[in-house]
Design a protein around this motif. Sequence first.
Motif, short mmCIF file in Angstrom:
data_model
loop_
_atom_site.label_atom_id
_atom_site.label_comp_id
_atom_site.label_asym_id
_atom_site.label_seq_id
_atom_site.Cartn_x
_atom_site.Cartn_y
_atom_site.Cartn_z
N LYS A 1 1.77 3.17 -5.24
CA LYS A 1 0.84 4.28 -5.45
C LYS A 1 0.17 4.13 -6.82
O LYS A 1 0.83 3.81 -7.80
CB LYS A 1 1.56 5.63 -5.38
N GLY A 2 -1.14 4.32 -6.86
CA GLY A 2 -1.87 4.21 -8.11
C GLY A 2 -2.32 2.79 -8.44
O GLY A 2 -2.98 2.56 -9.44
N ARG B 1 9.18 -1.04 -5.09
CA ARG B 1 9.56 0.28 -5.63
C ARG B 1 9.89 0.19 -7.12
O ARG B 1 9.50 1.05 -7.90
CB ARG B 1 10.75 0.85 -4.85
N TYR C 1 -2.26 -6.71 -6.37
CA TYR C 1 -2.18 -5.27 -6.60
C TYR C 1 -2.12 -5.06 -8.10
O TYR C 1 -1.20 -5.52 -8.78
CB TYR C 1 -0.98 -4.67 -5.86
N ALA D 1 6.65 -0.26 -9.07
CA ALA D 1 5.88 0.98 -9.15
C ALA D 1 6.39 1.91 -10.25
O ALA D 1 5.60 2.64 -10.85
CB ALA D 1 5.90 1.70 -7.81
N ARG E 1 -2.57 -2.57 -11.62
CA ARG E 1 -2.45 -1.26 -12.25
C ARG E 1 -3.11 -1.40 -13.62
O ARG E 1 -2.79 -2.31 -14.37
CB ARG E 1 -0.98 -0.87 -12.38
N ARG F 1 0.82 -1.21 0.00
CA ARG F 1 0.00 0.00 0.00
C ARG F 1 0.86 1.27 0.00
O ARG F 1 0.48 2.28 -0.59
CB ARG F 1 -0.93 0.00 1.20
N THR F 2 2.00 1.21 0.64
CA THR F 2 2.89 2.37 0.70
C THR F 2 3.63 2.57 -0.62
O THR F 2 3.72 3.69 -1.12
CB THR F 2 3.92 2.20 1.85
N GLU F 3 4.16 1.51 -1.17
CA GLU F 3 5.05 1.63 -2.33
C GLU F 3 4.32 1.61 -3.67
O GLU F 3 4.85 2.11 -4.66
CB GLU F 3 6.09 0.50 -2.31
#
Length: 121
Positions: free
Chosen positions: A36-37, A111, A49, A114, A51, A32-34
């Motif tokens: 984003k989007g 990271r 997760y 993302a 995208r 959830r932190t790393e």
Amino acid sequence: MVQSPAPHVDAYLGELPDDRKVVLTRLRELCRTELKGFTEVMAHGMPAYERDGVAEIAFASQKRYISFYLLRGDVRDAFAERLAGQDMGKGCLRFRKPERVDLDLVRDLLRATATASGPVC
């Protein structure tokens, strides 16, 4: 627990034994932190997760290990050296014990995911 019927991630985590719940909750927090989007969903009975509607990361509590699914081949390739010493299938890192989950490695993979673009395997 391969294909949990849990309708959402909170329910999924609620099904877990305490030792696994702690580390999988931490994995969720990192995602959830790393990421984003990205959208958190349940897919194939595990937290994932997405995208743009495509899953790029997932994790699961399996019978004998904790799985972390890294679905981007480009990120796996970029981290080949760091992943070489890990128990890894084609796109799945396996941690045999909750205390062996390498949260620093997972954070770095998140990271990289993302910021990556292009096709997902």
